[in-house]
Motif scaffolding. Structure first.
Motif, PDB file in Angstrom:
ATOM      1  N   ARG A 143      -0.239   3.905  14.392  1.00 34.21           N
ATOM      2  CA  ARG A 143      -0.699   5.238  13.984  1.00 34.21           C
ATOM      3  C   ARG A 143       0.346   5.933  13.118  1.00 34.21           C
ATOM      4  O   ARG A 143       0.024   6.529  12.096  1.00 34.21           O
ATOM      5  CB  ARG A 143      -1.027   6.084  15.222  1.00 34.21           C
ATOM      6  N   SER A 203      -7.078  -2.506  14.106  1.00 29.57           N
ATOM      7  CA  SER A 203      -6.989  -3.639  13.181  1.00 29.57           C
ATOM      8  C   SER A 203      -5.956  -4.669  13.632  1.00 29.57           C
ATOM      9  O   SER A 203      -5.861  -5.752  13.055  1.00 29.57           O
ATOM     10  CB  SER A 203      -6.637  -3.150  11.777  1.00 29.57           C
ATOM     11  N   GLU A 240      -4.686   1.448  11.082  1.00 31.32           N
ATOM     12  CA  GLU A 240      -5.689   1.617  12.140  1.00 31.32           C
ATOM     13  C   GLU A 240      -5.286   0.729  13.316  1.00 31.32           C
ATOM     14  O   GLU A 240      -5.199  -0.501  13.177  1.00 31.32           O
ATOM     15  CB  GLU A 240      -7.070   1.211  11.617  1.00 31.32           C
TER      16      GLU A 240
END
Length: 150
Positions: free
Chosen positions: A73, A81, A78
């Motif tokens: 983050r 992912s 993401e």
């Protein structure tokens, strides 16, 4: 269809289908394994498709996964992912007694017996060559999936 043969020193291959491998989107998937708190998560976020927590408890693995997600983050990646996985020891046995005996072994790698010291070769003496066993020199025949139609 192109078929390949290779008559190598140790493992000749005969009649293998030389199928082109597909290009993977994003390159070869990289797995980063480790339990580090700072550099390992950063490396995983930057380079990896998967992060693996090796041989730790479920609680510790959960902490490591959350740390990797936090770093993702912060880096603008993401978190979903990056796949997270854990390597674990699995014990199996034919009966309960065997399973208990195997599970009672101490965790970690088995002790390795020390090898005898290697004597240096006298100067001018050549290394002896050994013949490979027959099963290593026999040609390997392709027995995988059927070849696609030409």
């Amino acid at each position: 269809m192109t078929r390949g043969c290779h008559h190598g020193t140790h493992d000749p291959v005969i009649d293998s289908p030389a199928l082109a491998k597909p290009v993977q989107a994003g390159g070869v998937p990289i797995i980063i394994v480790g339990g580090g708190k700072r550099r390992t998560p950063a490396l995983a976020v930057r380079y990896a498709a998967q992060f693996n927590a090796p041989f730790v408890s479920a609680t510790e693995a959960s902490r490591l996964f959350e740390r990797v997600r936090e770093v993702a983050r912060e880096a603008g990646r993401e978190p979903a992912s990056l796949r997270c996985s854990a390597a674990q020891v699995v014990c199996m046995g034919r009966d309960d007694a065997t399973l208990r005996r195997r599970a009672d072994l101490p965790p970690g790698p088995r002790p390795v017996r020390p090898r005898p010291p290697v004597r240096p070769r006298p100067p001018g003496r050549r290394r002896r060559r050994c013949a490979a066993p027959a099963h290593l020199t026999a040609p390997l025949r392709w027995s995988g999936h059927p070849a696609p139609p030409e």
